[in-house]
Each structure stands twice: as C-alpha cells, then as structure tokens.
Design a protein around this motif. Structure first.
Motif, PDB file in Angstrom:
ATOM      1  N   ASN A   1       0.874  -1.175   0.000  1.00  0.00           N
ATOM      2  CA  ASN A   1       0.000   0.000   0.000  1.00  0.00           C
ATOM      3  C   ASN A   1       0.908   1.220   0.000  1.00  0.00           C
ATOM      4  O   ASN A   1       1.650   1.461   0.957  1.00  0.00           O
ATOM      5  N   LYS A   2       0.896   2.017  -1.077  1.00  0.00           N
ATOM      6  CA  LYS A   2       1.897   3.075  -1.207  1.00  0.00           C
ATOM      7  C   LYS A   2       1.747   4.181  -0.164  1.00  0.00           C
ATOM      8  O   LYS A   2       2.727   4.831   0.185  1.00  0.00           O
ATOM      9  N   LYS A   3       0.551   4.368   0.361  1.00  0.00           N
ATOM     10  CA  LYS A   3       0.374   5.353   1.429  1.00  0.00           C
ATOM     11  C   LYS A   3       1.125   4.911   2.681  1.00  0.00           C
ATOM     12  O   LYS A   3       1.781   5.721   3.356  1.00  0.00           O
TER      13      LYS A   3
ATOM     14  N   THR B   1      -7.782   5.623   9.271  1.00  0.00           N
ATOM     15  CA  THR B   1      -8.852   5.512   8.285  1.00  0.00           C
ATOM     16  C   THR B   1      -9.339   4.061   8.272  1.00  0.00           C
ATOM     17  O   THR B   1      -8.662   3.158   8.787  1.00  0.00           O
ATOM     18  N   GLN B   2     -10.492   3.831   7.676  1.00  0.00           N
ATOM     19  CA  GLN B   2     -11.024   2.464   7.615  1.00  0.00           C
ATOM     20  C   GLN B   2     -10.060   1.535   6.897  1.00  0.00           C
ATOM     21  O   GLN B   2      -9.869   0.384   7.309  1.00  0.00           O
ATOM     22  N   ASP B   3      -9.447   2.023   5.814  1.00  0.00           N
ATOM     23  CA  ASP B   3      -8.505   1.199   5.062  1.00  0.00           C
ATOM     24  C   ASP B   3      -7.262   0.892   5.895  1.00  0.00           C
ATOM     25  O   ASP B   3      -6.764  -0.238   5.898  1.00  0.00           O
ATOM     26  N   GLU B   4      -6.744   1.889   6.624  1.00  0.00           N
ATOM     27  CA  GLU B   4      -5.567   1.680   7.468  1.00  0.00           C
ATOM     28  C   GLU B   4      -5.871   0.678   8.584  1.00  0.00           C
ATOM     29  O   GLU B   4      -5.045  -0.188   8.892  1.00  0.00           O
TER      30      GLU B   4
ATOM     31  N   TYR C   1       4.972   5.263  20.333  1.00  0.00           N
ATOM     32  CA  TYR C   1       3.643   5.693  20.781  1.00  0.00           C
ATOM     33  C   TYR C   1       3.394   7.154  20.424  1.00  0.00           C
ATOM     34  O   TYR C   1       2.281   7.543  20.047  1.00  0.00           O
ATOM     35  N   GLU C   2       4.423   7.988  20.533  1.00  0.00           N
ATOM     36  CA  GLU C   2       4.282   9.412  20.221  1.00  0.00           C
ATOM     37  C   GLU C   2       4.007   9.649  18.741  1.00  0.00           C
ATOM     38  O   GLU C   2       3.306  10.591  18.378  1.00  0.00           O
ATOM     39  N   MET C   3       4.548   8.806  17.889  1.00  0.00           N
ATOM     40  CA  MET C   3       4.322   8.965  16.441  1.00  0.00           C
ATOM     41  C   MET C   3       2.851   8.752  16.088  1.00  0.00           C
ATOM     42  O   MET C   3       2.329   9.373  15.168  1.00  0.00           O
ATOM     43  N   ALA C   4       2.195   7.871  16.795  1.00  0.00           N
ATOM     44  CA  ALA C   4       0.740   7.670  16.700  1.00  0.00           C
ATOM     45  C   ALA C   4       0.239   7.508  15.263  1.00  0.00           C
ATOM     46  O   ALA C   4      -0.746   8.107  14.862  1.00  0.00           O
ATOM     47  N   ASN C   5       0.932   6.686  14.486  1.00  0.00           N
ATOM     48  CA  ASN C   5       0.437   6.386  13.144  1.00  0.00           C
ATOM     49  C   ASN C   5       0.456   4.882  12.917  1.00  0.00           C
ATOM     50  O   ASN C   5       0.856   4.113  13.805  1.00  0.00           O
ATOM     51  N   LEU C   6       0.043   4.429  11.737  1.00  0.00           N
ATOM     52  CA  LEU C   6      -0.114   3.002  11.480  1.00  0.00           C
ATOM     53  C   LEU C   6       1.212   2.254  11.556  1.00  0.00           C
ATOM     54  O   LEU C   6       1.318   1.240  12.241  1.00  0.00           O
ATOM     55  N   ILE C   7       2.237   2.721  10.840  1.00  0.00           N
ATOM     56  CA  ILE C   7       3.487   1.966  10.767  1.00  0.00           C
ATOM     57  C   ILE C   7       4.182   1.911  12.122  1.00  0.00           C
ATOM     58  O   ILE C   7       4.774   0.890  12.492  1.00  0.00           O
ATOM     59  N   ALA C   8       4.101   3.000  12.903  1.00  0.00           N
ATOM     60  CA  ALA C   8       4.685   2.985  14.252  1.00  0.00           C
ATOM     61  C   ALA C   8       3.926   2.000  15.142  1.00  0.00           C
ATOM     62  O   ALA C   8       4.531   1.301  15.969  1.00  0.00           O
ATOM     63  N   SER C   9       2.613   1.916  14.970  1.00  0.00           N
ATOM     64  CA  SER C   9       1.804   0.968  15.748  1.00  0.00           C
ATOM     65  C   SER C   9       2.178  -0.471  15.416  1.00  0.00           C
ATOM     66  O   SER C   9       2.249  -1.329  16.309  1.00  0.00           O
TER      67      SER C   9
END
Length: 340
Positions: free
Chosen positions: A26-28, A218-221, A182-190
């Motif tokens: 997924n390029k995003k 997002t729903q896709d993420e 945890y501070e980054m709070a995005n998908l890849i960090a999770s």
C-alpha cells in the motif's frame, strides 16, 4: 520492468513476510514508513501520486525461502528513483547484506537497461535510475552487518573513492523505543510497537495502549493493520484456533476496538491454557519414564499418582503428599495445577 498498483504476494515466506509485504504494498503506508523513520531532506519531496509499485521480486533464488522484498519507482519530471526494501525478518543477521543488496541493485539496473530502447540508451543524457536500498529487520539480535559496501572490500582504505561504495537505510524494528513509537501515533509505528513482542499478555497490553491511535486510523488503514496482525498471530497458534482468529479480525471495527481486543485476549488465553495442559501431560509422562529408570515399578508409580490426586482433592499440602508418595515435588505441583 512491470509496474502496477497491485501487491505481488506469490511467495509468502516467513509469516511476517506476508504481513509486511502486503502492508508495504500500500503506497500510502510505504510513504508513511519513509517519512516517519528517514530524517533526510529528499524525503519531503516524495509525493504519493508519483510512486508506482513494481510488481516483481528481485530476491535471488538462493534466498527465496527466507525473505521478500518491496520495490517502488518514483517518476517525476526531475527524478527517476527506485526504492528497494528487503524484508530481512529472520532472527539471525546476515553479514553479507551489503553484497546481497548490490546484487539486487545490479539486477534492477540490468533490467532497466534491457527494457530501454537502444536509441534512448545511446543518448548522451541517458541515466540509470538512482536506487535507494533499505532493509527492514525485526530480529532480536543487534544488527551487526556493515552499513557501507566498501567495508566488505579488503584494503578499501588505500584506494579512497576509487572503490565502489553505497550505504543503505536500516529499519530496525526492535531498536526503536516504545515511547518514541507511541508518540508517532500512526499506522506503521503501531505495527512496530506490536511487532516488538509476541508474548500474548504484552501484545494485549500494547493493543490496549494503542486504542486511541487505532480509532483515528482511516477504515482502510485499520483493515490493513488487522490483516498484518492476523498474518503474524495465526502461524503461532494451534490450527483449531485459526478460524476464531479470522472471525475476530474480520468482524473488528474501530468503534468497538476494545471488544476486538477482549475477544483476542480470550482466544490467546485459551491457547496458553492448552499449552499448559500439554506441558503437564508431558511432565507426568517424563516423570513416569524417570521413575522406571530409577527402578520404580510402573504399577507403583501409577498408584502413587492416583494417591497424589486423591490427596490433593482433600486439600493435603504438596509437601506432605511428596513424603507419602515419594513423588517429586514438581510432578505433584503439576498434578495440582491440572486439577485446578
């Protein structure tokens, strides 16, 4: 070189390979990986619309059973760049990594050259695409392989800039600090937070800590991280629990993420309890074998085990039972745990 927006998942090698390859196809999410963990100026110039997933693997046949790769091409009026990410998801470090990366890079250049018309290749301004190599590693051992290719060459110091050299980006999952992720709070960090441990209690604890992050995706993420989690967890579980894991992940939604975590915890607890029961059975079997070896008759040992069970039901202490039956304390304790 063929390019498309569809992931190439023909070879799911290691359980993590399938999860990470699908995720980074997924390029995003791929762009999020680069922008989150690569602190260099050129990263800010990459736009999602300019990225094309290359639907081909360049992994050598010798390594096809132990690794996977993800390849993107960035084409703009000013740039022609290929991002090559090797998924090195093994517990051991391969000290030949710079040499292996060089082989993959040469394969890409060779294919680019062969797929370019001769008239264009002969032009004065013909250029091969720049390749940015990277390695995503999630092993527990520290990454000890050389980061610069020239360090693999004997006496490279003598020749200075005359010898070939390049370095690569290293995404070392287990070296990032929890607080930072945890501070980054995005998908890849999770994903990195969850990949740092497979102890099921710790996994559940971290999922609970990520509840707010999961809700903001997002729903896709959210669907992508559930697919990754399923691909990583299922191979570690007994086959009879696979359908249950599939059900939990497929029914998961962001509004009721706590419910999903609770269901997953119950399933993982069931797996651990089953493992304990199997361990107790094996322990008793081993105790019987050892007893026979020491000259105790099998019939007497069975009687001792029955006596131990009956005494435990009556509430007699483990130490007293050991004296009565001459059984090892560890075996009596295992019988007690089994009864509970």
């Amino acid at each position: 070189m063929t390019e498309s927006g569809q992931p190439n998942l023909k070879h799911p090698h290691h359980p993590h390979d399938k999860g990470y390859k699908q995720l980074l196809s997924n390029k995003k999410i791929f762009l999020e990986l680069i922008k989150t963990f690569v602190q260099e100026d050129w990263v800010n110039e990459i736009e999602e619309d300019g990225l094309l997933l290359v639907d081909k693997s360049f992994v050598l046949e010798d390594f096809s059973e132990k690794e996977a790769d993800v390849v993107y091409r960035l084409r703009t009026k000013e740039k022609d760049v290929i991002f090559y990410v090797l998924l090195e998801l093994q517990s051991t470090v391969d000290f030949l990594m710079p040499f292996r990366l060089l082989q993959y890079m040469v394969q890409i250049w060779r294919e680019t050259y062969n797929n370019t018309q001769k008239e264009e290749r002969d032009r004065k301004d013909f250029r091969l695409p720049a390749i940015v190599p990277a390695v995503l590693y999630n092993g527990k051992n520290n990454w000890m392989a050389k980061m610069n290719f020239r360090e693999m060459l004997s006496d490279y110091q003598i020749f200075g800039g005359r010898v070939l050299d390049f370095n690569y980006i290293l995404f070392d999952v287990n070296r990032y600090k929890d607080e930072q992720l945890y501070e980054m709070a995005n998908l890849i960090a999770s994903v990195f937070v969850l990949d740092q441990t497979m102890n099921h209690k710790e996994l559940i604890r971290r999922l609970r800590k990520l509840i707010m992050v999961l809700r903001k995706l997002t729903q896709d993420e959210f669907r992508q991280i559930m697919i990754w989690l399923k691909n990583v967890i299922k191979p570690r579980m007994p086959v009879h629990l696979h359908k249950e894991v599939d059900r939990i992940m497929e029914e998961a939604n962001q509004l009721e993420v706590e419910f999903m975590i609770m269901n997953l915890e119950v399933t993982l607890d069931e797996m651990q309890q089953q493992a304990k029961k199997e361990g107790i059975k094996e322990g008793i079997k081993e105790g019987i074998k050892e007893g026979i070896k020491e000259g105790i008759k099998e019939g007497e040992l069975k009687k001792a085990l029955e006596t131990a069970r009956a005494a435990l039901k009556e509430g007699i202490s483990v130490d007293v039972i050991c004296k009565i039956t001459a059984l090892d304390k560890e075996i009596v304790q295992k019988i007690k745990n089994e009864l509970h």
